[in-house]
Design an enzyme around this catalytic site. Structure first.
Site, mmCIF file in Angstrom:
data_model
loop_
_atom_site.group_PDB
_atom_site.id
_atom_site.type_symbol
_atom_site.label_atom_id
_atom_site.label_comp_id
_atom_site.label_asym_id
_atom_site.label_seq_id
_atom_site.Cartn_x
_atom_site.Cartn_y
_atom_site.Cartn_z
ATOM 1 N N GLY A 34 -100.027 -80.660 31.009
ATOM 2 C CA GLY A 34 -101.550 -80.679 31.760
ATOM 3 C C GLY A 34 -101.654 -82.180 32.121
ATOM 4 O O GLY A 34 -102.425 -81.947 33.177
ATOM 5 N N ARG A 35 -101.252 -83.030 31.631
ATOM 6 C CA ARG A 35 -101.517 -84.463 32.041
ATOM 7 C C ARG A 35 -100.655 -84.577 33.417
ATOM 8 O O ARG A 35 -99.790 -83.797 33.741
ATOM 9 C CB ARG A 35 -100.695 -85.650 31.552
ATOM 10 C CG ARG A 35 -101.964 -86.117 30.370
ATOM 11 C CD ARG A 35 -100.692 -87.107 29.505
ATOM 12 N NE ARG A 35 -100.985 -86.940 28.098
ATOM 13 C CZ ARG A 35 -102.044 -87.814 27.505
ATOM 14 N NH1 ARG A 35 -102.867 -88.690 28.303
ATOM 15 N NH2 ARG A 35 -102.506 -87.654 26.357
ATOM 16 N N HIS A 440 -75.546 -115.516 11.014
ATOM 17 C CA HIS A 440 -76.192 -116.487 11.006
ATOM 18 C C HIS A 440 -76.404 -117.373 12.242
ATOM 19 O O HIS A 440 -75.481 -117.379 13.000
ATOM 20 C CB HIS A 440 -75.739 -117.552 9.819
ATOM 21 C CG HIS A 440 -76.678 -118.796 9.586
ATOM 22 N ND1 HIS A 440 -77.701 -118.981 9.145
ATOM 23 C CD2 HIS A 440 -76.301 -120.194 9.958
ATOM 24 C CE1 HIS A 440 -78.329 -120.171 9.057
ATOM 25 N NE2 HIS A 440 -77.475 -121.003 9.813
HETATM 26 C C1 LIG Z 1 -103.136 -96.363 20.385
HETATM 27 C C2 LIG Z 1 -101.788 -95.427 19.878
HETATM 28 C C3 LIG Z 1 -100.773 -96.423 19.571
HETATM 29 C C4 LIG Z 1 -99.747 -95.826 18.916
HETATM 30 N N1 LIG Z 1 -98.722 -96.292 18.690
HETATM 31 C C5 LIG Z 1 -97.636 -95.874 17.963
HETATM 32 C C6 LIG Z 1 -96.370 -96.623 17.654
HETATM 33 O O1 LIG Z 1 -96.322 -97.872 18.054
HETATM 34 N N2 LIG Z 1 -95.355 -96.038 17.025
HETATM 35 C C7 LIG Z 1 -95.358 -94.663 16.770
HETATM 36 O O2 LIG Z 1 -94.449 -94.061 16.227
HETATM 37 N N3 LIG Z 1 -96.480 -93.821 17.174
HETATM 38 C C8 LIG Z 1 -97.643 -94.468 17.592
HETATM 39 N N4 LIG Z 1 -98.706 -93.738 17.985
HETATM 40 C C9 LIG Z 1 -98.744 -92.300 17.776
HETATM 41 C C10 LIG Z 1 -97.710 -91.433 18.860
HETATM 42 O O3 LIG Z 1 -98.247 -91.635 20.035
HETATM 43 C C11 LIG Z 1 -97.771 -90.068 18.300
HETATM 44 O O4 LIG Z 1 -97.317 -89.721 16.957
HETATM 45 C C12 LIG Z 1 -96.921 -89.248 19.198
HETATM 46 O O5 LIG Z 1 -97.245 -89.441 20.693
HETATM 47 C C13 LIG Z 1 -96.881 -87.956 18.932
HETATM 48 O O6 LIG Z 1 -96.113 -87.224 19.733
HETATM 49 P P1 LIG Z 1 -96.329 -85.618 20.068
HETATM 50 O O7 LIG Z 1 -95.188 -85.201 21.089
HETATM 51 O O8 LIG Z 1 -96.395 -84.674 18.803
HETATM 52 O O9 LIG Z 1 -97.947 -85.503 20.784
HETATM 53 P P2 LIG Z 1 -98.340 -86.196 22.332
HETATM 54 O O10 LIG Z 1 -97.737 -87.411 22.493
HETATM 55 O O11 LIG Z 1 -99.696 -86.474 21.785
HETATM 56 O O12 LIG Z 1 -98.260 -85.218 23.534
HETATM 57 C C14 LIG Z 1 -98.835 -84.042 23.321
HETATM 58 C C15 LIG Z 1 -98.788 -83.762 24.739
HETATM 59 O O13 LIG Z 1 -99.160 -82.362 24.897
HETATM 60 C C16 LIG Z 1 -100.175 -82.164 26.165
HETATM 61 N N5 LIG Z 1 -100.828 -80.891 25.703
HETATM 62 C C17 LIG Z 1 -101.690 -80.610 25.031
HETATM 63 N N6 LIG Z 1 -102.161 -79.165 25.116
HETATM 64 C C18 LIG Z 1 -101.515 -78.953 26.224
HETATM 65 C C19 LIG Z 1 -101.458 -77.649 26.700
HETATM 66 N N7 LIG Z 1 -102.195 -76.690 26.277
HETATM 67 N N8 LIG Z 1 -100.873 -77.328 27.956
HETATM 68 C C20 LIG Z 1 -100.297 -78.580 28.521
HETATM 69 N N9 LIG Z 1 -99.991 -79.532 27.856
HETATM 70 C C21 LIG Z 1 -100.704 -79.942 26.661
HETATM 71 C C22 LIG Z 1 -100.936 -83.480 26.115
HETATM 72 O O14 LIG Z 1 -101.478 -83.655 27.421
HETATM 73 C C23 LIG Z 1 -99.899 -84.305 25.825
HETATM 74 O O15 LIG Z 1 -99.404 -85.016 26.656
HETATM 75 C C24 LIG Z 1 -99.719 -94.507 18.540
HETATM 76 C C25 LIG Z 1 -100.920 -93.621 18.957
HETATM 77 C C26 LIG Z 1 -101.969 -94.181 19.555
HETATM 78 C C27 LIG Z 1 -103.182 -93.437 19.955
#
Ligand SMILES: Cc1cc2nc3c(=O)[nH]c(=O)nc-3n(C[C@H](O)[C@H](O)[C@H](O)COP(=O)(O)OP(=O)(O)OC[C@H]3O[C@@H](n4cnc5c(N)ncnc54)[C@H](O)[C@@H]3O)c2cc1C
Length: 461
Positions: A34-35, A440
């Site tokens: 969706g983004r 080293h």
């Molecule tokens: C500030 C910050 C810093 C972070 N730093 C780290 C780090 O350094 N190292 C690390 O390992 N983790 C870090 N994280 C955590 C990491 O970002 C998440 O663990 C990771 O992104 C999870 O991945 P994911 O694929 O499960 O979901 P997400 O990355 O959250 O992606 C989910 C996607 O699904 C989309 N979506 C949701 N619902 C729908 C729908 N119904 N239809 C279409 N699209 C949809 C969303 O728009 C999103 O783009 C950080 C998080 C934050 C907030």
């Protein structure tokens, strides 16, 4: 209507990695996102932009504090905040476009829009319903709220707002001393904000090895962050772009009000599965809102879930590993994630990294263990870059010497931890690490020395 072998909802590190691996394994795959851009929380508003700001502000810190010591004299750089944010955005754009390129290269279809699951085997995006043999929920997470605290993403912000503040605040209160709060707190402290971290528990970074957490807090305090621990935030009020944070100390119930230009609410994240239609489908959920899974499978045939939307550490690499493992399963292979060897990293300076068990966990489990510890004071490279404050600690089984965990606070800790991860995957002993030649002068010699300290002793201690 189009038909796919797999439709993945969400293009974060869980979803996009799963898609690429599915395509590599010969499956016809689509991703619903969706983004406007791919890459999820991680690439757009998480891991990547926060690391860009950490890099920029670390460079500033180096210029202000260490350049002169190395004979690099002159005026310290001034901060152009808009330019710093533009640099951060460039980094994000480069990475999100990179995923678009990988989708094209691997013939992954991007279905643009927000998806719902009207029935098993169907995904609706806009007015179109698509069919899939398998559907993967990879919808990630969102910032958790706190009672009495209303986020406006200007004065009271989540990490997302903290990445794009209009100006650098003179003072910032960070609620929550977890990874995100400390990383963003470090960024603003280096930019000159007076940063106060208010944490409910009596220690920072809950779950981290206690000795490392203590040392980490000391180092951050030296860098100018203030900590108020054992404090329950009661509420935040705002007026004319300023905030008041009320907290009560848990030990005596005394109440204090802190003034701040900006409040960052960093009290954790919760799974995001809103609007998918899971309730109508009868998908079983965990008490804390995650999709319930057994080896990624939900209770509905052909419906799977991975990443932040399911139980486990909310980390990009955990989501990626689950994405890859699930793709293998869907392609009829054996997919597996070893949850005992998932590293965790805090990207402050120094970095903090850990894998496996903490001392506290081993004590609680009654496991006999030994500790090999080595200070970066004995590491020539760390001394040369003014980062000799931390240490490496390796925990190994007392009888067998098998490595059970490692905890590092020091330069490049987030990279150093991986040799221990590989060692643990191979069931290595501390001696295996100790007998491996390390170049080293490298920071990784400190890991070897800690391994040596599990046996007859480190050399440079
Ligand atoms: C500030 C910050 C810093 C972070 N730093 C780290 C780090 O350094 N190292 C690390 O390992 N983790 C870090 N994280 C955590 C990491 O970002 C998440 O663990 C990771 O992104 C999870 O991945 P994911 O694929 O499960 O979901 P997400 O990355 O959250 O992606 C989910 C996607 O699904 C989309 N979506 C949701 N619902 C729908 C729908 N119904 N239809 C279409 N699209 C949809 C969303 O728009 C999103 O783009 C950080 C998080 C934050 C907030």
């Amino acid at each position: 209507m189009a038909s796919f072998d797999v439709i993945i909802i969400g293009a974060g590190p869980g979803g996009y990695v799963c898609a690429i691996r599915c395509a590599q394994l010969g499956l016809k795959v689509a991703v619903v996102e969706g983004r406007e851009t791919l890459g999820g929380t991680c690439l757009n508003v998480g891991c990547i932009p926060s690391k860009a700001l950490l890099h920029a502000t670390h460079s500033l810190h180096e210029a202000e504090h260490n350049f002169a010591k190395m004979g690099l004299k002159g005026k310290s750089p001034s901060v152009d905040w808009d330019q710093m944010k533009a640099y951060k955005q460039d980094v994000v754009d480069g990475n999100t476009k990179g995923i678009e390129f990988l989708f094209k290269k691997n013939k992954v279809t991007w279905l643009k829009g927000w998806g719902t699951i009207p029935a098993a085997g169907q995904v609706k995006v806009g007015d179109e319903v698509h069919e899939a043999k398998n559907i993967v929920i990879a919808t990630g997470s969102e910032a958790a709220s706190l009672p009495g605290v209303e986020v406006d993403e200007k004065t009271v912000v989540t990490s997302t707002g903290a990445l794009v503040l209009g100006k650098i605040p003179k003072s910032m209160v960070v609620i929550g001393a977890g990874v995100i709060g400390l990383e963003m707190g470090s960024v603003y402290a280096r930019l000159g904000s007076e940063v106060t971290v208010v944490e409910y528990l009596d220690a920072i970074t809950p779950g981290m090895d206690a000795e490392v957490a203590k040392s980490f807090q000391k180092i951050l305090t030296k860098q100018g962050l203030k900590f108020i621990l054992g404090a329950a935030v009661q509420g935040v009020s705002t007026k004319n772009g300023k905030a008041k944070v009320t907290y009560k100390l848990r030990k005596d119930d005394s109440e204090t009000v802190l003034d701040a230009d900006c409040v960052l609410v960093a009290t954790g994240r919760k799974p995001f599965v809103d609007g998918l239609g899971l309730e109508a489908l009868g998908v079983e959920m965990e008490k804390r809102g995650q999709v319930k899974t057994d080896h990624f499978a939900t209770n509905i045939k052909g419906l799977y879930a991975i990443g932040d939307a399911i139980v486990g550490p909310m980390l990009a690499h955990k989501a990626e590993d689950e994405g890859m493992a699930l793709a293998e399963v869907l392609a009829g292979k054996a997919g597996h994630v070893n949850y005992d060897v998932i590293p965790g990293v805090v990207y402050t300076t120094p970095e903090v990294a850990s894998v496996g068990k903490t001392e506290e966990q081993l004590k609680e489990a009654g496991r006999a263990y030994k500790v090999g510890k080595f200070s970066f004071m004995g590491n020539a490279r760390a001394k040369a870059i003014f980062q000799a404050e931390g240490f490496v600690k390796i925990l190994a089984d007392k009888e067998t010497d098998r490595i059970l965990g490692a905890h590092i606070i020091g330069p490049m800790a987030g990279d150093l931890i991986h040799e221990v991860c590989v060692a643990m995957e191979f069931g290595a002993s501390a001696q295996d690490l100790a007998l491996t030649c390390h170049a080293h002068p490298t920071y990784s010699e400190a890991v070897r020395e800690a391994a040596l300290a599990c046996g007859d002793g480190a050399i440079h201690a």
